[in-house]
Design a protein around this motif. Sequence first.
Motif, mmCIF file in Angstrom:
data_model
loop_
_atom_site.group_PDB
_atom_site.id
_atom_site.type_symbol
_atom_site.label_atom_id
_atom_site.label_comp_id
_atom_site.label_asym_id
_atom_site.label_seq_id
_atom_site.Cartn_x
_atom_site.Cartn_y
_atom_site.Cartn_z
ATOM 1 N N GLN A 1 3.906 11.687 -3.954
ATOM 2 C CA GLN A 1 2.498 11.303 -3.837
ATOM 3 C C GLN A 1 1.682 11.725 -5.059
ATOM 4 O OE1 GLN A 1 4.416 13.121 -1.688
ATOM 5 N NE2 GLN A 1 3.121 14.180 -0.230
ATOM 6 N N GLU A 2 2.001 12.874 -5.659
ATOM 7 C CA GLU A 2 1.297 13.247 -6.891
ATOM 8 C C GLU A 2 1.619 12.254 -8.000
ATOM 9 O OE1 GLU A 2 2.548 15.758 -4.986
ATOM 10 O OE2 GLU A 2 0.661 16.802 -4.536
ATOM 11 N N MET B 1 -2.295 11.721 0.980
ATOM 12 C CA MET B 1 -0.932 12.253 0.979
ATOM 13 C C MET B 1 -0.820 13.470 0.071
ATOM 14 S SD MET B 1 1.073 10.734 3.076
ATOM 15 C CE MET B 1 2.825 10.798 2.661
ATOM 16 N N VAL B 2 -1.668 13.510 -0.949
ATOM 17 C CA VAL B 2 -1.637 14.654 -1.865
ATOM 18 C C VAL B 2 -2.257 15.871 -1.180
ATOM 19 C CG1 VAL B 2 -2.613 15.520 -4.022
ATOM 20 C CG2 VAL B 2 -1.542 13.261 -3.955
ATOM 21 N N GLU B 3 -3.285 15.609 -0.363
ATOM 22 C CA GLU B 3 -3.931 16.722 0.346
ATOM 23 C C GLU B 3 -3.112 17.175 1.553
ATOM 24 O OE1 GLU B 3 -7.769 15.024 1.083
ATOM 25 O OE2 GLU B 3 -8.291 15.107 -1.050
ATOM 26 N N GLY C 1 -4.363 2.671 1.820
ATOM 27 C CA GLY C 1 -4.223 2.663 0.365
ATOM 28 C C GLY C 1 -4.467 4.021 -0.266
ATOM 29 N N ILE C 2 -4.864 4.963 0.524
ATOM 30 C CA ILE C 2 -5.397 6.226 0.026
ATOM 31 C C ILE C 2 -4.286 7.233 -0.271
ATOM 32 C CG2 ILE C 2 -7.122 7.988 0.522
ATOM 33 C CD1 ILE C 2 -8.204 5.126 0.477
ATOM 34 N N ILE C 3 -3.692 7.148 -1.465
ATOM 35 C CA ILE C 3 -2.630 8.096 -1.810
ATOM 36 C C ILE C 3 -3.161 9.510 -1.754
ATOM 37 C CG2 ILE C 3 -0.934 8.769 -3.531
ATOM 38 C CD1 ILE C 3 -1.256 6.276 -4.932
ATOM 39 N N ARG C 4 -4.437 9.648 -2.064
ATOM 40 C CA ARG C 4 -5.011 10.970 -2.122
ATOM 41 C C ARG C 4 -4.808 11.755 -0.830
ATOM 42 N NH1 ARG C 4 -10.476 12.352 -5.063
ATOM 43 N NH2 ARG C 4 -9.820 14.462 -5.524
ATOM 44 N N TYR D 1 0.835 -1.206 0.000
ATOM 45 C CA TYR D 1 0.000 0.000 0.000
ATOM 46 C C TYR D 1 0.860 1.242 0.000
ATOM 47 C CZ TYR D 1 -4.241 -2.564 0.614
ATOM 48 O OH TYR D 1 -5.301 -3.385 0.406
ATOM 49 N N ASP E 1 -11.210 6.129 -3.052
ATOM 50 C CA ASP E 1 -10.096 7.072 -3.180
ATOM 51 C C ASP E 1 -10.359 8.069 -4.311
ATOM 52 O OD1 ASP E 1 -7.683 8.184 -2.545
ATOM 53 O OD2 ASP E 1 -6.435 6.529 -3.288
ATOM 54 N N ARG F 1 -8.896 7.264 5.419
ATOM 55 C CA ARG F 1 -9.797 6.127 5.263
ATOM 56 C C ARG F 1 -9.098 4.801 5.121
ATOM 57 N NH1 ARG F 1 -13.163 9.045 0.739
ATOM 58 N NH2 ARG F 1 -10.992 9.553 0.349
ATOM 59 N N MET G 1 5.003 4.728 2.159
ATOM 60 C CA MET G 1 5.567 6.069 2.374
ATOM 61 C C MET G 1 5.879 6.287 3.852
ATOM 62 S SD MET G 1 3.298 8.548 -0.130
ATOM 63 C CE MET G 1 4.437 9.923 -0.231
ATOM 64 N N ARG H 1 5.260 15.947 -6.401
ATOM 65 C CA ARG H 1 5.970 15.244 -5.332
ATOM 66 C C ARG H 1 5.754 13.734 -5.534
ATOM 67 N NH1 ARG H 1 2.936 17.672 -0.282
ATOM 68 N NH2 ARG H 1 1.222 17.132 -1.673
#
Lengths: 411, 411
Positions: B167-168, A377-379, A372-375, A307, B150, A369, A312, B165
């Motif tokens: 994560q992006e 990390m983007v936020e 697995g939620i890369i999103r 994941y 996601d 959540r 990360m 970055r």
Amino acid sequence: MFLSELIPLSEASAILKKNQIIMPKETIDLTDSYLRVLSEEIKSFHDSPPFDKSAMDGYAVIAENTFGASSNLIKKIKIIDQIGAGDFSDKLINEGEAIRIATGAPIPNGANAVLMEEYTITTKNENDDEIIEIHSQVTPGENVADFAEDIKKGEKIVSKNTLIRPQEMGLIASAGLDKVEVYQKPRIKLITTGNELVEPSKKLDRAQIINSNQYVIGSMIKSCGADVNVGHAHDRIEEVKKTILNDSNNYDVIITTGGTAISKGDVVVDAVESLGEVLFHGVALRPGKPVAFGIVNSTPIFMLSGYPVGAMGQFDALVREYLFKMQNIDYSPRIEKRISSAKIYSNLGRTDFIRAYADENNVKYVLNRGSGIIRSMVEANSYIVVDENQEGIDKGEIVNVLFFDLMNWNR
Amino acid sequence: MFLSELIPLSEASAILKKNQIIMPKETIDLTDSYLRVLSEEIKSFHDSPPFDKSAMDGYAVIAENTFGASSNLIKKIKIIDQIGAGDFSDKLINEGEAIRIATGAPIPNGANAVLMEEYTITTKNENDDEIIEIHSQVTPGENVADFAEDIKKGEKIVSKNTLIRPQEMGLIASAGLDKVEVYQKPRIKLITTGNELVEPSKKLDRAQIINSNQYVIGSMIKSCGADVNVGHAHDRIEEVKKTILNDSNNYDVIITTGGTAISKGDVVVDAVESLGEVLFHGVALRPGKPVAFGIVNSTPIFMLSGYPVGAMGQFDALVREYLFKMQNIDYSPRIEKRISSAKIYSNLGRTDFIRAYADENNVKYVLNRGSGIIRSMVEANSYIVVDENQEGIDKGEIVNVLFFDLMNWNR
């Protein structure tokens, strides 16, 4: 091998410290040395400046000759020569004489100051000699950069294990060197595992997942000043073993992601155990509990989650410091303090790296959540770090924040 | 052209803003996009996860079948299939049935939760069917990553003008893309000028000075995410004009250092004036007063000092922000507050960038003997920034500190 018992992050870090490897040295061109780490102490071959040097465009004078000059009391001085940059004059300046001089040029004999061009007017005398009219006085030493004031010949100017910034490059050049000895860049093999992984594509078959770890972990490795080569293996123990054994001969460190296959435990951890030694498996860390470290053929292997967000977290908590230290950089992340805008739950004995968004004063976790939620990390722009001996955080409490942008190599 | 009147830094910045150029776009491989800047908005081609996905190794079950299970009340469930990663099962789970499932695999029809492998024991029943004994209950949805939780297909996931970055990169890959559109890297020509300059060498002739600016300013340009090509010109106006005119056809920006020649004003500024336009010359900035900006052939030209420390100050005060903005990055340096350990003198109307060393609480200027002293930059880790409307700073006063390591691209 199953996750048996979770060890605290501090214990995992201690195991890594005991098994830290350091890169050998190499000599490279100074031009290519930006953000590399010096493996030698630098001494200067020169005095710098190598002579008393003019710091201004103007006139090399005997300062005492200008004393008392003002717009009401103009003094006149005869020009006997001129010195451009890269040039010099062997003439001696006597009372009432000056030599026109460029910034950077050597101060001629007899002079002890430079009068700025702006404060003079050039004219001629009755013998057609060139004359300057002086409206301002200078003190002895004014506008002169003294011989060796910056660097003395033979002096140590940059220490071993220094990260080379622009200014170090300049100082090393001034010392007379166009090559430096640095630690080699670590060569890292990143092996992503997982039968379900495919390359990014606009069409996916059933059960396929895009392999994002090759990008995420690949660029995190680069952010530590290391080179990365990416490969992939299926979740078959023989394939994983063969890949790891082969790569252990060609790389300084191996990092794997994923590789958890049904009913067979963790194929990667099993492969490492059968080829070498697994030193830990399972750390009290959230996200990122299922992380392992081992050694095969003298090559350290970090086994991270499949994941991305878990991987990360594991990278930031364990791998980053190790890769820095391979180049003799002591990585002590700059922790900042912020006020928590929300209550945070955490367990004693576990270290939490909570994805968060921090501004100048406050920090709040980003809705979370799953790992697995890369999103998320983007936020996020930071982690809230909750130590293993902290049991949750109240709203309004001061917390430790680790900004992503302060964790990079190039900081 | 001589420095006539110094303009405030704010006015110089406004002139640069009015003449800001932005790089055109290009499409590159996602693998190469780390620390580039997106010039397009990214929408997802996929839902992510693309199916209800198991978040654990274990057994896909009907959660309600596990209710009440504990070590005192063991429940038994029959295994009817297994799903590895990258695999799927078309079987329907009925009451009392389970399917063995790997992390990342699609949840089979009928199941609504995954029971972790650790909480089960496998055995056989009297018909030799595989059976699991369940010691623990799960709630509906537990250990399941929901379809599209996601990312939703067609949803905007990364904005234009975002710095990419790790994560992006991961999120863009998950969206289905292996290429991205980014702003081109600015191509910068750095021209060092000065007849006295030579390459680093252990032996110097009289009046020779080592060209350190090619390293110092060259790597500062790289720290802004730009590519640099270094050249040199002598202090001869025709040579400087020819070089600038030629480079203006091949580079996005030209940066010069030095070029002050005796009695001829500033050859570089004169060259730019005769080829195009000089928009300012002389800024109320210390160090770095003699800095100019002009345009030749639509190409912006920054004319910096020959003195490395002056040139660094000018670069940090004026050039850095411009190079970032060419890639549509808003550069707002993170200013930190520290207590000044010493009194600082400054003039109203001038902005000072004072080389300093700051720790967690305090900051002190580094002994400052002139603008040629690169060594002071090596000993420093920050600037104390004294604004144009501040007249000096008292010992114990809170000051603005700009850390060198927070000014970089890669932060």
